[in-house]
Design a protein around this motif. Structure first.
Motif, PDB file in Angstrom:
ATOM      1  N   LYS A  27       0.798  -1.223   0.000  1.00  0.00           N
ATOM      2  CA  LYS A  27       0.000   0.000   0.000  1.00  0.00           C
ATOM      3  C   LYS A  27       0.833   1.277   0.000  1.00  0.00           C
ATOM      4  N   ASP A  28       2.078   1.196   0.463  1.00  0.00           N
ATOM      5  CA  ASP A  28       2.914   2.387   0.605  1.00  0.00           C
ATOM      6  C   ASP A  28       4.136   2.288  -0.301  1.00  0.00           C
ATOM      7  N   GLU A  29       4.674   3.427  -0.659  1.00  0.00           N
ATOM      8  CA  GLU A  29       5.923   3.444  -1.421  1.00  0.00           C
ATOM      9  C   GLU A  29       7.061   3.076  -0.465  1.00  0.00           C
ATOM     10  N   THR A  30       7.813   2.053  -0.836  1.00  0.00           N
ATOM     11  CA  THR A  30       8.904   1.592   0.023  1.00  0.00           C
ATOM     12  C   THR A  30      10.178   1.417  -0.789  1.00  0.00           C
ATOM     13  N   ASP A  31      11.305   1.437  -0.097  1.00  0.00           N
ATOM     14  CA  ASP A  31      12.610   1.212  -0.714  1.00  0.00           C
ATOM     15  C   ASP A  31      13.077  -0.227  -0.554  1.00  0.00           C
ATOM     16  N   VAL A  32      12.740  -0.820   0.583  1.00  0.00           N
ATOM     17  CA  VAL A  32      13.254  -2.145   0.926  1.00  0.00           C
ATOM     18  C   VAL A  32      12.105  -3.017   1.434  1.00  0.00           C
ATOM     19  N   TYR A  33      11.979  -4.220   0.848  1.00  0.00           N
ATOM     20  CA  TYR A  33      10.988  -5.197   1.306  1.00  0.00           C
ATOM     21  C   TYR A  33      11.529  -5.896   2.552  1.00  0.00           C
ATOM     22  N   ILE A  34      10.729  -5.957   3.621  1.00  0.00           N
ATOM     23  CA  ILE A  34      11.229  -6.507   4.881  1.00  0.00           C
ATOM     24  C   ILE A  34      10.521  -7.783   5.313  1.00  0.00           C
ATOM     25  N   GLY A  35       9.801  -8.415   4.414  1.00  0.00           N
ATOM     26  CA  GLY A  35       9.096  -9.649   4.764  1.00  0.00           C
ATOM     27  C   GLY A  35       9.806 -10.878   4.245  1.00  0.00           C
ATOM     28  N   ARG A  52      15.689 -10.428  -1.830  1.00  0.00           N
ATOM     29  CA  ARG A  52      14.313 -10.391  -1.330  1.00  0.00           C
ATOM     30  C   ARG A  52      14.118 -11.486  -0.288  1.00  0.00           C
ATOM     31  N   GLY A  53      13.655 -11.076   0.896  1.00  0.00           N
ATOM     32  CA  GLY A  53      13.408 -12.009   1.990  1.00  0.00           C
ATOM     33  C   GLY A  53      14.468 -12.012   3.076  1.00  0.00           C
ATOM     34  N   TRP A  54      15.598 -11.345   2.846  1.00  0.00           N
ATOM     35  CA  TRP A  54      16.696 -11.405   3.821  1.00  0.00           C
ATOM     36  C   TRP A  54      16.324 -10.815   5.174  1.00  0.00           C
ATOM     37  N   LEU A  55      15.285  -9.979   5.225  1.00  0.00           N
ATOM     38  CA  LEU A  55      14.850  -9.391   6.486  1.00  0.00           C
ATOM     39  C   LEU A  55      13.650 -10.116   7.094  1.00  0.00           C
ATOM     40  N   GLY A  56      13.200 -11.193   6.465  1.00  0.00           N
ATOM     41  CA  GLY A  56      12.026 -11.914   6.945  1.00  0.00           C
ATOM     42  C   GLY A  56      12.295 -12.689   8.221  1.00  0.00           C
ATOM     43  N   ASN A  57      11.304 -12.719   9.089  1.00  0.00           N
ATOM     44  CA  ASN A  57      11.405 -13.457  10.345  1.00  0.00           C
ATOM     45  C   ASN A  57      11.216 -14.949  10.053  1.00  0.00           C
ATOM     46  N   ARG A  88      21.820  -1.648   9.764  1.00  0.00           N
ATOM     47  CA  ARG A  88      22.202  -0.254  10.029  1.00  0.00           C
ATOM     48  C   ARG A  88      22.274   0.557   8.744  1.00  0.00           C
ATOM     49  N   GLN A  89      22.630  -0.084   7.648  1.00  0.00           N
ATOM     50  CA  GLN A  89      22.743   0.611   6.361  1.00  0.00           C
ATOM     51  C   GLN A  89      21.369   1.021   5.808  1.00  0.00           C
ATOM     52  N   LEU A  90      20.305   0.529   6.378  1.00  0.00           N
ATOM     53  CA  LEU A  90      18.956   0.862   5.917  1.00  0.00           C
ATOM     54  C   LEU A  90      18.432   2.151   6.539  1.00  0.00           C
ATOM     55  N   GLU A  91      19.192   2.723   7.432  1.00  0.00           N
ATOM     56  CA  GLU A  91      18.740   3.937   8.113  1.00  0.00           C
ATOM     57  C   GLU A  91      18.393   5.006   7.088  1.00  0.00           C
ATOM     58  N   GLY A  92      17.208   5.566   7.218  1.00  0.00           N
ATOM     59  CA  GLY A  92      16.734   6.595   6.308  1.00  0.00           C
ATOM     60  C   GLY A  92      15.885   6.048   5.175  1.00  0.00           C
ATOM     61  N   ASP A  93      15.863   4.721   5.009  1.00  0.00           N
ATOM     62  CA  ASP A  93      15.057   4.098   3.952  1.00  0.00           C
ATOM     63  C   ASP A  93      13.605   3.935   4.393  1.00  0.00           C
ATOM     64  N   ARG A  94      12.742   3.672   3.418  1.00  0.00           N
ATOM     65  CA  ARG A  94      11.340   3.361   3.672  1.00  0.00           C
ATOM     66  C   ARG A  94      11.201   1.849   3.581  1.00  0.00           C
ATOM     67  N   LEU A  95      10.862   1.228   4.702  1.00  0.00           N
ATOM     68  CA  LEU A  95      10.789  -0.222   4.797  1.00  0.00           C
ATOM     69  C   LEU A  95       9.336  -0.669   4.745  1.00  0.00           C
ATOM     70  N   GLY A  96       9.097  -1.785   4.105  1.00  0.00           N
ATOM     71  CA  GLY A  96       7.715  -2.282   4.053  1.00  0.00           C
ATOM     72  C   GLY A  96       7.627  -3.692   3.575  1.00  0.00           C
TER      73      GLY A  96
END
Length: 96
Positions: A27-35, A52-57, A88-96
């Motif tokens: 639904k939102d504009e994001t820079d990095v997929y976090i699922g 894609r997926g590296w931040l998924g739980n 830490r390198q994601l600081e300032g990005d839009r995550l979703g």
């Protein structure tokens, strides 16, 4: 839960700190997929950083309950120095 505490705030050259935002991946504009990726099979423990997926739980809520799922992910995060540095390198990005 661990008592480890690390200040990961990184200021810009002008002294301001970038704002990291979290939104909905569809639904939102994001820079990095976090699922998770690959239908839930791609996650922190089996996906190279940056893919894609590296931040998924990796701990499904249905198996552990919400609170334990989050705690297990927190433990994985705290134990993996390379992963923490990449986050830490994601600081300032839009995550979703």
């Amino acid at each position: 839960m661990s008592d480890k505490s690390t200040d990961t705030t990184q200021a810009r050259l002008d002294g301001t700190v970038p704002s990291t935002r979290v939104g909905h991946c569809r639904k939102d504009e994001t820079d990095v997929y976090i699922g998770r990726a690959d239908g839930g099979d791609g996650h922190l423990l089996n996906t190279p950083i940056g893919e894609r997926g590296w931040l998924g739980n990796p701990h499904p809520k249905d198996d552990h309950g919400r609170a334990e799922c989050i705690e297990l992910f927190r433990e994985d995060f705290e134990d993996d120095q390379e992963f923490r540095a990449a986050v830490r390198q994601l600081e300032g990005d839009r995550l979703g």
